[in-house]
Design a protein around this motif. Sequence first.
Motif, PDB file in Angstrom:
ATOM      1  N   ARG A 198       0.834  -1.219   0.000  1.00 30.60           N
ATOM      2  CA  ARG A 198       0.000   0.000   0.000  1.00 30.60           C
ATOM      3  C   ARG A 198       0.861   1.258   0.000  1.00 30.60           C
ATOM      4  NH1 ARG A 198      -4.484  -0.112   4.544  1.00 30.60           N
ATOM      5  NH2 ARG A 198      -4.024   2.085   4.255  1.00 30.60           N
ATOM      6  N   ALA A 199       1.873   1.283   0.856  1.00 26.74           N
ATOM      7  CA  ALA A 199       2.739   2.458   0.949  1.00 26.74           C
ATOM      8  C   ALA A 199       3.545   2.623  -0.338  1.00 26.74           C
ATOM      9  CB  ALA A 199       3.669   2.344   2.153  1.00 26.74           C
TER      10      ALA A 199
ATOM     11  N   GLY B  13      -6.505  11.968   5.695  1.00 20.46           N
ATOM     12  CA  GLY B  13      -5.498  11.926   6.762  1.00 20.46           C
ATOM     13  C   GLY B  13      -4.811  10.570   6.846  1.00 20.46           C
ATOM     14  N   THR B  14      -5.560   9.511   6.628  1.00 20.53           N
ATOM     15  CA  THR B  14      -4.988   8.163   6.645  1.00 20.53           C
ATOM     16  C   THR B  14      -3.982   7.998   5.512  1.00 20.53           C
ATOM     17  OG1 THR B  14      -7.019   7.279   7.614  1.00 20.53           O
ATOM     18  CG2 THR B  14      -5.546   5.697   6.545  1.00 20.53           C
TER      19      THR B  14
ATOM     20  N   LEU C 249      -0.008   7.270   5.850  1.00 21.86           N
ATOM     21  CA  LEU C 249       0.578   6.111   5.195  1.00 21.86           C
ATOM     22  C   LEU C 249       1.790   6.525   4.355  1.00 21.86           C
ATOM     23  CD1 LEU C 249       0.220   3.043   4.309  1.00 21.86           C
ATOM     24  CD2 LEU C 249      -1.018   3.963   2.357  1.00 21.86           C
ATOM     25  N   ILE C 250       1.640   7.587   3.607  1.00 21.63           N
ATOM     26  CA  ILE C 250       2.737   8.059   2.764  1.00 21.63           C
ATOM     27  C   ILE C 250       3.877   8.612   3.618  1.00 21.63           C
ATOM     28  CG2 ILE C 250       3.381   9.824   1.057  1.00 21.63           C
ATOM     29  CD1 ILE C 250       0.654   9.337  -0.260  1.00 21.63           C
TER      30      ILE C 250
ATOM     31  N   ARG D 252       4.734   7.772   6.704  1.00 25.74           N
ATOM     32  CA  ARG D 252       5.472   6.653   7.315  1.00 25.74           C
ATOM     33  C   ARG D 252       6.334   5.936   6.278  1.00 25.74           C
ATOM     34  NH1 ARG D 252       0.498   5.845   9.768  1.00 25.74           N
ATOM     35  NH2 ARG D 252       0.075   4.072   8.430  1.00 25.74           N
ATOM     36  N   GLY D 253       5.798   5.762   5.080  1.00 26.68           N
ATOM     37  CA  GLY D 253       6.569   5.117   4.018  1.00 26.68           C
ATOM     38  C   GLY D 253       7.793   5.929   3.629  1.00 26.68           C
ATOM     39  N   LEU D 254       7.629   7.265   3.561  1.00 26.33           N
ATOM     40  CA  LEU D 254       8.767   8.129   3.234  1.00 26.33           C
ATOM     41  C   LEU D 254       9.833   8.090   4.321  1.00 26.33           C
ATOM     42  CD1 LEU D 254       6.936  11.212   1.657  1.00 26.33           C
ATOM     43  CD2 LEU D 254       8.340   9.496   0.463  1.00 26.33           C
ATOM     44  N   GLN D 255       9.392   7.999   5.560  1.00 22.40           N
ATOM     45  CA  GLN D 255      10.361   7.910   6.646  1.00 22.40           C
ATOM     46  C   GLN D 255      11.174   6.611   6.544  1.00 22.40           C
ATOM     47  OE1 GLN D 255       7.682   8.381   9.980  1.00 22.40           O
ATOM     48  NE2 GLN D 255       8.138  10.575  10.175  1.00 22.40           N
ATOM     49  N   LYS D 256      10.499   5.521   6.198  1.00 18.23           N
ATOM     50  CA  LYS D 256      11.209   4.242   6.031  1.00 18.23           C
ATOM     51  C   LYS D 256      12.161   4.320   4.837  1.00 18.23           C
ATOM     52  CE  LYS D 256       7.745   1.230   8.087  1.00 18.23           C
ATOM     53  NZ  LYS D 256       6.760   0.159   7.858  1.00 18.23           N
TER      54      LYS D 256
END
Length: 177
Positions: free
Chosen positions: A131-132, A158-159, A163-164, A166-170
């Motif tokens: 999903r991310a 907001g969800t 999601l994006i 958190r994915g960018l942080q990873k």
Amino acid sequence: MLVERLRAVATGDRAALQAVYDLTSAKLFGICLRILGDREEAEDVLQDVYLIIWRKAESFDAGRASPITWLATIARNRSIDRLRQVGPRRADRPVDAALDLADGTPDAFELLHRAQEGQQLAACLDTLEERARSAITAAFFGGATYETLAGHAGVPLGTMKSLIRRGLQKLKGCLSQ
């Protein structure tokens, strides 16, 4: 019909201006494009033309000229003014003037470096949950808005943003290794 619309524009009627635009924009754009020879410049000038029409509609005199003649004169004059402002284009300059220009294309080393970075990015994207990964690629490589992505996924905006994020942080953590 245009005479009445221009009189209405003179009173501040925005709908009348829209009607004038709908009836005349193709012809006026053609005039601007023919004089300027550049689509972007012609679009900019056309916008200026309708601003002038908005401000000066009260000066239109149906006894002196037809509406389309008055409008075409504004477009012609504004286009000529723009030509004078921008001066000669680069294409009008001699070929020898290009000798001093630097070549902005990347060299072989830069292309290799970019390829390696691309491989690393692809590898890091593969570590994300589906999903991310699909949301990030659609947003940053496909140009999709967060709103569009949220609508397609059936989740609140907001969800999707979370999601994006958190994915960018990873991704950032993976790329910095």
